[in-house]
Design an enzyme around this catalytic site. Structure first.
Site, short mmCIF file in Angstrom:
data_model
loop_
_atom_site.label_atom_id
_atom_site.label_comp_id
_atom_site.label_asym_id
_atom_site.label_seq_id
_atom_site.Cartn_x
_atom_site.Cartn_y
_atom_site.Cartn_z
CG ASN A 74 -0.94 9.13 1.06
OD1 ASN A 74 -0.32 9.21 2.10
ND2 ASN A 74 -2.24 8.89 1.00
CG ASN A 91 -4.20 5.77 4.13
OD1 ASN A 91 -5.11 5.12 3.60
ND2 ASN A 91 -3.12 6.15 3.47
NE ARG A 142 -5.72 12.34 -6.27
CZ ARG A 142 -5.79 11.34 -5.38
NH1 ARG A 142 -4.90 10.39 -5.32
NH2 ARG A 142 -6.80 11.27 -4.55
CG ASP A 177 -11.01 5.21 -0.59
OD1 ASP A 177 -11.51 5.35 0.53
OD2 ASP A 177 -9.83 4.88 -0.78
CG ASP A 178 -9.14 9.14 -3.84
OD1 ASP A 178 -8.16 8.90 -3.15
OD2 ASP A 178 -9.43 8.48 -4.87
CE1 TYR A 222 -4.23 1.50 0.51
CE2 TYR A 222 -3.23 2.64 2.35
CZ TYR A 222 -4.27 2.50 1.46
OH TYR A 222 -5.34 3.34 1.54
CD GLU A 278 -8.80 4.80 -3.94
OE1 GLU A 278 -9.71 4.22 -3.35
OE2 GLU A 278 -8.19 5.79 -3.47
CG ASP A 279 -5.79 7.28 -6.31
OD1 ASP A 279 -6.49 7.67 -5.35
OD2 ASP A 279 -4.64 6.85 -6.16
CE LYS A 311 -6.64 3.28 -1.87
NZ LYS A 311 -6.85 4.14 -0.71
#
Ligand SMILES: NC(=O)c1ccc[n+]([C@@H]2O[C@H](COP(=O)([O-])OP(=O)(O)OC[C@H]3O[C@@H](n4cnc5c(N)ncnc54)[C@H](O)[C@@H]3O)[C@@H](O)[C@H]2O)c1
Ligand SMILES: O=C(O)C[C@H](O)C(=O)O
Ligand SMILES: [Mg+2]
Length: 603
Positions: free
Chosen positions: A445, A490, A183, A295-296, A130, A272-273, A201
């Site tokens: 991060n 986190n 991202r 999630d972000d 991770y 995600e991202d 994840k």
């Protein structure tokens, strides 16, 4: 006690098993010989007992001695420890990638053993599978690539996705993590190389939430990349074109979501991202139609809120005092705005819908005020009015340092993706905070992108602070027998429980109340004694227990909201009649735990 044995075969094989227990048949797994050894779902390496070797055509394909699971485990840990010893003194990146490789090889070979070592050593291994190492892996993915994991859909697959989805070998999928690679952490657009994030994840889903690894699916949606360096890289494995935009982009995501839903209507999809514009747009587009969350935006918000409530307790103040906290957020992206939105909801609940909040939002151009041209609609509710800024001697675009000096905030929270942006001057300015225990959250991060290091925070802002970072840092020795505690703020503390809870109650959608319940559950996990020591989040060692509690809180909130359809034999009425303790038990009993299961029937 709550460990539930792994089902040994894929869903296909499981249904066969159900039939074959009635009419005794020879084997549970439909594969034979080398095919089993090469399938990490079934492979036991030297652990195959002699009966299985005989009946599965493995005789002669393995060295003769049968090694127990415990011995295999010890053998792996020994090689891991020697790797640590042999790489001592080498550059951090080299060591991190070596650790990732040894774990990844085990992942590719034998999933049961892999997930057992991961679960038992989560604190030690999370930084490898991770953040932060996963970021390095994504950056180097095209070179590191050996074998695929998960599914890859690209802009070239338009019109084909409904049939492609059936290429996935498992009949049942419960949890999907999807990215478009635009991202990746604070590392920007990494195109197809971002697949490492869904993989990492989902490893956390298995380790923390006990999702069966045969039912997880990492997905990369490759719509191109705007990273010129990658486009020019001859080893780059993704589409060599710029990103699709506008309706073309949305049509591709729509098609993928429809395909996923058609094959696995009950699967949870975690976005995600995604870069901010698509993070918000896809969330609004799908959250009422599919069981999905971002999630972000949403996981991060809950984790940050739990930490912010902890920082109120650290000051010895009642939780309702949260409404009076002055919070400066550096970063007006998907994460920063998600946090403020949830924080605002908390203020409204505590102090009424018209209560003033004391939030200050900055982006790369400084303080965001109502005078800002082309303000993002999601940032607008947090933009300061001329009156508010004037009173403080601030203006549109005021720098972070000016804002901190004038506002004297209780909390400084970074979600900017910019390493070191909380420099010495800024940290020193936090000493003048109006809080007795100023909180500094450097949440970006991976490690190099953290707004400051833990050491810098305690050195310049003083020993009295509470500190949290998105990637792990070691506790800081304050040199006087005291330790500066480092928290890891986190979203890993919440997304596994959000996903698991939604899955186990058969949620149709994931509502704000379910997310709120998850955040409150995490916040209440910490005792007052821990809070006094600067501990805002529990140790990651207890991540399974935390996830069970968070999952149960999500189930209960879904039931109250009437969005829980139930799962399997557990209907909505059963869920409704469960006490809190029974719900936690239900969640724990449904967590998968890695043990070797028989692959043949005894007789
Ligand atoms: N700890 C966690 O759980 C967690 C969760 C989500 C995101 N993150 C991290 O947060 C970071 C941002 O994620 P995002 O999705 O919001 O990204 P984003 O690209 O959507 O937003 C970044 C924001 O930071 C602003 N910014 C850039 N430089 C700045 C500066 N010098 N001062 C103040 N603001 C500045 C940008 O203008 C933008 O508003 C990433 O590094 C990501 O890894 C951490
Ligand atoms: O991946 C993480 O470690 C947290 C978060 O989702 C991020 O994007 O940084
Ligand atoms: Mg993320």
């Amino acid at each position: 006690m709550w460990r539930v044995a792994r089902s040994a075969a894929s869903s296909l094989c499981q249904s066969r098993r159900r039939i074959s227990t009635a009419i005794p048949g020879p084997c549970i797994v439909h594969k034979r010989g080398a095919d089993i050894l090469h399938d990490p779902w079934f492979n036991k390496d030297t652990g195959f007992p002699l009966t299985e070797r005989d009946r599965l055509g493995l005789r002669g394909l393995l060295p003769p001695r049968v090694i127990s699971f415990e011995q295999q485990y010890e053998r792996f840990m020994e090689s891991y420890r020697s790797l640590e010893k042999n790489t001592q003194g080498q550059p951090d990146n080299v060591v991190s990638l070596a650790k990732w490789r040894i774990l990844n090889r085990l992942h590719d070979r034998n999933e049961t053993l892999y997930y057992r070592v991961l679960i038992d050593n989560i604190k030690n291994f999370a930084p490898t599978i991770y953040t932060p190492t996963v970021g390095l892996v994504c950056q180097n993915y095209s070179g590191l690539f050996r074998r695929p994991r998960g599914m890859y859909f690209s802009a070239k697959d338009k019109g084909e996705m409904m049939s492609m989805i059936y290429n996935w070998p498992a009949q049942q999928v419960d949890m999907i993590v999807l990215t478009d690679g635009s991202r990746i952490l604070g590392l920007g657009d990494l195109g197809v190389q971002g697949i490492g994030i869904p993989i990492g994840k989902l490893d956390m889903y298995v380790a923390a939430a006990g999702i069966n690894p045969q039912k997880i699916l990492p997905v990369m949606l490759d719509v191109g990349t705007n990273n010129e360096k990658l486009l020019a890289d001859r080893l780059y494995l993704g589409l060599r074109q710029h990103r699709l935009e506008g309706d073309e982009y949305l049509a591709i995501v729509d098609e993928l979501m429809e395909a996923v839903h058609a094959r696995w209507p009950k699967a949870i999809v975690q976005f995600e991202d995604f870069q901010m514009k698509w993070a918000f747009e896809t969330l609004e587009r799908y959250r009422k139609r599919f069981c999905m969350f971002n999630d972000d935006v949403q996981g991060t918000a809950g984790v940050a809120l739990a930490g912010l409530l902890g920082s109120v307790r650290a000051q010895g103040r009642p939780l309702t005092d949260f409404a009076n906290q002055k919070i400066v957020v550096a970063g007006a992206g998907s994460a920063g705005l998600g946090v403020l939105k949830m924080a605002l909801q908390a203020v409204s609940r505590m102090a009424g819908p018209h209560a003033d909040s004391h939030f200050f939002l900055l982006d790369k151009d400084g303080l965001i005020t109502k005078e800002r041209k082309c303000i993002d609609p999601a940032a607008a509710p947090f933009a300061k009015s001329r009156g508010e800024t004037k009173e403080l001697g601030l203006c549109e675009g005021s720098s972070l340092l000016e804002v901190i000096k004038k506002v004297k905030p209780h909390v400084l929270l970074g979600l900017s993706g910019v390493g070191g942006v909380f420099n010495e001057e800024i940290l020193r300015a936090m000493k003048e905070s109006d809080s007795t225990k100023p909180a500094i959250f450097a949440m970006s991060n991976p490690t190099a992108n953290a707004e400051c290091t833990a050491e810098a925070a305690f050195k310049h802002a003083g020993e009295n602070i509470v500190f949290a970072s998105g990637s792990p840092f070691r506790n800081v020795d304050l040199g006087n027998g005291k330790t500066g505690h480092v928290n890891q703020a986190n979203n890993m503390y919440l997304f596994p429980g959000i996903g698991l809870g939604s899955l186990l109650c058969g949620a149709r959608i994931i509502t704000d109340d379910m997310l709120q319940a998850a955040a409150e559950c995490l916040a209440s996990y910490i005792t007052d004694e821990e809070i006094q020591m600067g501990i805002l989040y529990p140790s990651i060692d207890s991540i399974r227990d935390i996830t069970a509690e968070v999952g149960a809180a999500v189930v209960r909130a879904a039931v109250v909201e009437g969005v829980a359809d139930g799962r399997g034999e557990v209907g909505p009425k059963d869920l409704k009649h469960m006490s809190k303790g029974q719900t936690i038990k239900y969640v724990k009993e449904n967590m998968w735990f890695p043990v070797y299961s028989p692959l043949v029937h005894e007789k």
